[in-house]
Scaffold this motif. Sequence first.
Motif, PDB file in Angstrom:
ATOM      1  N   PHE A  66       0.824  -0.896   0.144  1.00 51.74           N
ATOM      2  CA  PHE A  66      -0.033  -0.175  -0.212  1.00 51.74           C
ATOM      3  C   PHE A  66       1.148   1.211   0.208  1.00 51.74           C
ATOM      4  O   PHE A  66       0.623   2.029  -0.942  1.00 51.74           O
ATOM      5  CB  PHE A  66      -0.495   0.235   1.041  1.00 51.74           C
ATOM      6  CG  PHE A  66      -2.363   1.040   1.263  1.00 51.74           C
ATOM      7  CD1 PHE A  66      -2.896   1.093   0.444  1.00 51.74           C
ATOM      8  CD2 PHE A  66      -1.407   1.877   2.097  1.00 51.74           C
ATOM      9  CE1 PHE A  66      -4.077   1.735  -0.018  1.00 51.74           C
ATOM     10  CE2 PHE A  66      -2.477   3.683   1.594  1.00 51.74           C
ATOM     11  CZ  PHE A  66      -3.707   3.220   1.409  1.00 51.74           C
ATOM     12  N   LYS A  67       1.836   1.067   1.554  1.00 48.32           N
ATOM     13  CA  LYS A  67       2.969   2.362   0.704  1.00 48.32           C
ATOM     14  C   LYS A  67       3.466   2.748  -0.630  1.00 48.32           C
ATOM     15  O   LYS A  67       3.468   3.499  -0.669  1.00 48.32           O
ATOM     16  CB  LYS A  67       3.351   2.618   2.158  1.00 48.32           C
ATOM     17  CG  LYS A  67       4.414   4.182   2.359  1.00 48.32           C
ATOM     18  CD  LYS A  67       5.763   3.577   3.277  1.00 48.32           C
ATOM     19  CE  LYS A  67       6.456   4.838   3.533  1.00 48.32           C
ATOM     20  NZ  LYS A  67       6.842   5.334   2.322  1.00 48.32           N
ATOM     21  N   ARG A  68       4.282   1.455  -0.342  1.00 46.42           N
ATOM     22  CA  ARG A  68       4.669   1.707  -1.670  1.00 46.42           C
ATOM     23  C   ARG A  68       4.231   2.221  -3.045  1.00 46.42           C
ATOM     24  O   ARG A  68       4.711   2.394  -3.470  1.00 46.42           O
ATOM     25  CB  ARG A  68       5.539   0.098  -1.827  1.00 46.42           C
ATOM     26  CG  ARG A  68       6.794   0.245  -2.961  1.00 46.42           C
ATOM     27  CD  ARG A  68       8.093  -0.782  -3.214  1.00 46.42           C
ATOM     28  NE  ARG A  68       7.613  -1.587  -1.953  1.00 46.42           N
ATOM     29  CZ  ARG A  68       7.393  -3.165  -1.698  1.00 46.42           C
ATOM     30  NH1 ARG A  68       7.657  -3.131  -2.365  1.00 46.42           N
ATOM     31  NH2 ARG A  68       7.078  -3.738  -1.250  1.00 46.42           N
ATOM     32  N   ASP A  69       2.783   1.730  -3.100  1.00 45.38           N
ATOM     33  CA  ASP A  69       2.321   1.972  -4.026  1.00 45.38           C
ATOM     34  C   ASP A  69       1.541   3.338  -4.286  1.00 45.38           C
ATOM     35  O   ASP A  69       1.428   4.039  -5.635  1.00 45.38           O
ATOM     36  CB  ASP A  69       1.043   0.689  -4.760  1.00 45.38           C
ATOM     37  CG  ASP A  69       1.234  -0.920  -5.126  1.00 45.38           C
ATOM     38  OD1 ASP A  69       2.970  -0.939  -5.685  1.00 45.38           O
ATOM     39  OD2 ASP A  69       0.747  -1.348  -5.086  1.00 45.38           O
ATOM     40  N   THR A  70       0.978   3.593  -3.307  1.00 44.80           N
ATOM     41  CA  THR A  70       0.726   4.827  -3.416  1.00 44.80           C
ATOM     42  C   THR A  70       1.170   6.148  -2.912  1.00 44.80           C
ATOM     43  O   THR A  70       0.741   7.341  -3.263  1.00 44.80           O
ATOM     44  CB  THR A  70      -0.983   4.808  -2.189  1.00 44.80           C
ATOM     45  OG1 THR A  70      -0.255   4.344  -0.747  1.00 44.80           O
ATOM     46  CG2 THR A  70      -1.856   3.934  -2.471  1.00 44.80           C
ATOM     47  N   LYS A 102       6.073   5.285  -5.049  1.00 49.65           N
ATOM     48  CA  LYS A 102       6.158   5.524  -6.771  1.00 49.65           C
ATOM     49  C   LYS A 102       5.396   6.252  -7.305  1.00 49.65           C
ATOM     50  O   LYS A 102       5.559   6.479  -8.015  1.00 49.65           O
ATOM     51  CB  LYS A 102       5.082   4.200  -7.070  1.00 49.65           C
ATOM     52  CG  LYS A 102       5.936   2.989  -6.986  1.00 49.65           C
ATOM     53  CD  LYS A 102       5.671   1.511  -7.407  1.00 49.65           C
ATOM     54  CE  LYS A 102       5.632   0.243  -7.187  1.00 49.65           C
ATOM     55  NZ  LYS A 102       5.700  -1.303  -7.459  1.00 49.65           N
ATOM     56  N   ARG A 103       4.240   6.919  -5.955  1.00 55.65           N
ATOM     57  CA  ARG A 103       3.724   7.543  -7.327  1.00 55.65           C
ATOM     58  C   ARG A 103       4.942   9.222  -6.997  1.00 55.65           C
ATOM     59  O   ARG A 103       4.772   9.836  -8.076  1.00 55.65           O
ATOM     60  CB  ARG A 103       2.542   8.687  -5.585  1.00 55.65           C
ATOM     61  CG  ARG A 103       1.222   9.617  -6.003  1.00 55.65           C
ATOM     62  CD  ARG A 103       0.264  10.004  -5.054  1.00 55.65           C
ATOM     63  NE  ARG A 103      -0.274  10.956  -5.553  1.00 55.65           N
ATOM     64  CZ  ARG A 103      -0.806  11.501  -5.660  1.00 55.65           C
ATOM     65  NH1 ARG A 103      -2.132  10.615  -5.479  1.00 55.65           N
ATOM     66  NH2 ARG A 103      -1.714  12.578  -6.071  1.00 55.65           N
ATOM     67  N   ARG A 104       5.645   9.557  -5.991  1.00 50.50           N
ATOM     68  CA  ARG A 104       6.845  10.677  -5.825  1.00 50.50           C
ATOM     69  C   ARG A 104       7.469   9.894  -7.384  1.00 50.50           C
ATOM     70  O   ARG A 104       7.395  10.480  -7.816  1.00 50.50           O
ATOM     71  CB  ARG A 104       7.071  10.314  -4.195  1.00 50.50           C
ATOM     72  CG  ARG A 104       8.231  11.868  -4.731  1.00 50.50           C
ATOM     73  CD  ARG A 104       9.353  10.866  -3.481  1.00 50.50           C
ATOM     74  NE  ARG A 104       9.284   9.198  -3.432  1.00 50.50           N
ATOM     75  CZ  ARG A 104      10.491   9.240  -3.555  1.00 50.50           C
ATOM     76  NH1 ARG A 104      11.023   9.821  -4.503  1.00 50.50           N
ATOM     77  NH2 ARG A 104      10.638   7.685  -3.615  1.00 50.50           N
ATOM     78  N   LEU A 105       8.430   8.706  -7.154  1.00 52.40           N
ATOM     79  CA  LEU A 105       8.957   8.310  -8.153  1.00 52.40           C
ATOM     80  C   LEU A 105       7.808   8.227  -9.643  1.00 52.40           C
ATOM     81  O   LEU A 105       9.289   8.834 -10.754  1.00 52.40           O
ATOM     82  CB  LEU A 105       8.980   6.544  -8.258  1.00 52.40           C
ATOM     83  CG  LEU A 105      10.215   5.736  -9.330  1.00 52.40           C
ATOM     84  CD1 LEU A 105      12.192   6.156  -8.462  1.00 52.40           C
ATOM     85  CD2 LEU A 105      10.345   4.541  -8.154  1.00 52.40           C
ATOM     86  N   TYR A 106       6.870   7.864  -9.858  1.00 50.96           N
ATOM     87  CA  TYR A 106       7.019   8.060 -11.142  1.00 50.96           C
ATOM     88  C   TYR A 106       6.583   9.616 -11.741  1.00 50.96           C
ATOM     89  O   TYR A 106       6.661   9.721 -12.905  1.00 50.96           O
ATOM     90  CB  TYR A 106       5.124   6.838 -11.245  1.00 50.96           C
ATOM     91  CG  TYR A 106       5.580   5.824 -11.271  1.00 50.96           C
ATOM     92  CD1 TYR A 106       6.415   5.329 -11.102  1.00 50.96           C
ATOM     93  CD2 TYR A 106       4.388   5.694 -10.783  1.00 50.96           C
ATOM     94  CE1 TYR A 106       6.334   3.624 -10.771  1.00 50.96           C
ATOM     95  CE2 TYR A 106       4.244   3.823 -10.675  1.00 50.96           C
ATOM     96  CZ  TYR A 106       5.653   3.443 -10.882  1.00 50.96           C
ATOM     97  OH  TYR A 106       5.963   2.205 -10.822  1.00 50.96           O
ATOM     98  N   ALA A 107       6.320  10.416 -10.672  1.00 54.22           N
ATOM     99  CA  ALA A 107       6.062  11.572 -10.769  1.00 54.22           C
ATOM    100  C   ALA A 107       7.026  12.196 -11.534  1.00 54.22           C
ATOM    101  O   ALA A 107       7.753  12.640 -12.256  1.00 54.22           O
ATOM    102  CB  ALA A 107       5.594  12.580 -10.127  1.00 54.22           C
ATOM    103  N   LYS A 108       8.167  12.335 -10.522  1.00 53.86           N
ATOM    104  CA  LYS A 108       9.896  12.439 -10.448  1.00 53.86           C
ATOM    105  C   LYS A 108       9.994  12.059 -12.234  1.00 53.86           C
ATOM    106  O   LYS A 108      10.537  13.072 -12.967  1.00 53.86           O
ATOM    107  CB  LYS A 108      10.865  12.040 -10.459  1.00 53.86           C
ATOM    108  CG  LYS A 108      12.519  12.206  -9.993  1.00 53.86           C
ATOM    109  CD  LYS A 108      12.788  11.505  -9.045  1.00 53.86           C
ATOM    110  CE  LYS A 108      14.279  12.175  -8.608  1.00 53.86           C
ATOM    111  NZ  LYS A 108      15.509  10.859  -7.960  1.00 53.86           N
TER     112      LYS A 108
END
Length: 186
Positions: free
Chosen positions: A113-117, A120-126
């Motif tokens: 949950f934390k990794r996906d929401t 990864k949200r931060r990483l994918y935006a970056k």
Amino acid sequence: MTIREKAWTYEDYLNLEEEKRHEIIDGELFEMPASSLRHQKIVGMLYRLLSQHVEEKALGEVYIPPVDVVLSPYHVVQPDIVLVLEENYQTLKENSIHGSPDLVVEVVSPSTFKRDTEDKRRLYAKYGIKEYWLVFPEERVVEVLTLEGGEYGVFSHAFESGKVCSRLLEDFCLNLEGVFGAVVER
């Protein structure tokens, strides 16, 4: 499970002798647990619907794990579904995607949950991934997030029997009953 011995790189990752799936986020190696059958069923349904649309329109390629998405030497992920549009085929290598795909889907599990929401949200935006879908099987919710100004905002959101639409794929919408209704509760 996190393995914290050093800052992991893609080269280290390729030299792992284990047959398990892993991801690297910010140099941390994460072992990925096996998905539940429910999770796999939802991924399969979403993949089938998305890939059918993408093939019919000749837009690009859709992949499911195991496929490495190498965003940098310290960021290697395996989203549940990955879309690379035709204009970005240069990111496709023989065994992996090197660079940002156009759309990723994560079916969120309690263990991720934390990794996906968050992570990864931060990483994918970056890394400029244009569209990020979060699927919550327990809640029967799908959120379609689109990138604007370096951050994700909700473009489309539905619960149980509603529908969500893609901004990236203008004429692609999903009826959630068709996704979650196909999953047999056990």
